[in-house]
Design a protein around this motif. Structure first.
Motif, PDB file in Angstrom:
ATOM      1  N   ALA A 147     -61.521 -27.617  27.948  1.00  0.00           N
ATOM      2  CA  ALA A 147     -61.681 -27.964  29.356  1.00  0.00           C
ATOM      3  C   ALA A 147     -62.377 -29.319  29.417  1.00  0.00           C
ATOM      4  O   ALA A 147     -62.990 -29.753  28.441  1.00  0.00           O
ATOM      5  N   PHE A 148     -62.262 -29.990  30.577  1.00  0.00           N
ATOM      6  CA  PHE A 148     -62.862 -31.317  30.691  1.00  0.00           C
ATOM      7  C   PHE A 148     -63.198 -31.655  32.128  1.00  0.00           C
ATOM      8  O   PHE A 148     -62.642 -31.079  33.061  1.00  0.00           O
ATOM      9  N   THR A 149     -64.139 -32.571  32.278  1.00  0.00           N
ATOM     10  CA  THR A 149     -64.461 -33.158  33.573  1.00  0.00           C
ATOM     11  C   THR A 149     -64.302 -34.665  33.454  1.00  0.00           C
ATOM     12  O   THR A 149     -64.480 -35.234  32.368  1.00  0.00           O
ATOM     13  N   ILE A 150     -63.959 -35.296  34.562  1.00  0.00           N
ATOM     14  CA  ILE A 150     -63.890 -36.755  34.651  1.00  0.00           C
ATOM     15  C   ILE A 150     -64.782 -37.156  35.818  1.00  0.00           C
ATOM     16  O   ILE A 150     -64.625 -36.633  36.923  1.00  0.00           O
ATOM     17  N   ASP A 151     -65.717 -38.058  35.578  1.00  0.00           N
ATOM     18  CA  ASP A 151     -66.589 -38.561  36.638  1.00  0.00           C
ATOM     19  C   ASP A 151     -67.254 -37.414  37.397  1.00  0.00           C
ATOM     20  O   ASP A 151     -67.313 -37.408  38.626  1.00  0.00           O
TER      21      ASP A 151
END
Length: 177
Positions: A33-37
């Motif tokens: 999973a990932f987040t951006i900004d």
């Protein structure tokens, strides 16, 4: 299920939404999973992720779109209510995909939409919670790429799910009684 997938979100500000999304990703078998900004207190993720997904799948935090890195051959799929979006029930999921959702009360950035290989939409009248949207996309992927029996049809009479072994895996096919 064949292939692999990841779940991400851009510009999110509520840790509970990310925790919910990551928990669902863990339940559906995401690879990462990932987040951006992300604009959130990452310490709060542990409170909202009751499955300890962070202990079972990597969670990457990218400070901006330019730093986003995906595995080679992984299609970036945006989920957004746009006129040009493909309705989710008609979408053929790539075997290797990273699905990305927008922030609460916002949309995917134009730069991220431009970078997406596909943009899909859940055919609703308005935006829904990011955790719910993520679960719907993952469920659709599982139904599309998984090996499940066809749904029973009652037109010609009842059907029965019969277990069979194909390539060493148990699957169910329907058969008329």
């Amino acid at each position: 299920m064949r292939g692999y997938f990841a779940i991400g979100v851009e510009g999110v500000s509520k840790a509970f939404n990310v925790g919910n999304l990551v928990r669902s990703a863990h339940a559906f078998g995401a690879s990462f999973a990932f987040t951006i900004d992300a604009r959130l207190d990452k310490r709060q993720l542990r409170v909202s992720d009751t499955s300890d997904a962070g202990g079972h799948l990597p969670l990457y935090h990218y400070p901006d779109l330019g730093s986003l890195e995906l595995p080679q051959g992984c299609a970036l799929v945006g989920v957004e209510l746009l006129d040009r979006s493909i309705d989710l029930p008609s979408f053929r999921h790539p075997l290797r995909a990273a699905y990305v959702f927008g922030p609460e009360r916002g949309n995917l950035s134009p730069g991220l939409v431009e970078r997406c290989e596909f943009v899909v939409r859940i055919p609703t009248r308005f935006c829904i919670n990011v955790g719910v949207a993520g679960a719907l996309v993952m469920y659709d992927r599982m139904i599309s790429l998984g090996r499940f029996a066809e749904r029973p049809v009652r037109a010609g009479g009842p059907t029965e799910a019969v277990p069979e072994h194909v390539h060493g895996k148990q699957i169910y096919r329907t058969r008329k009684e």
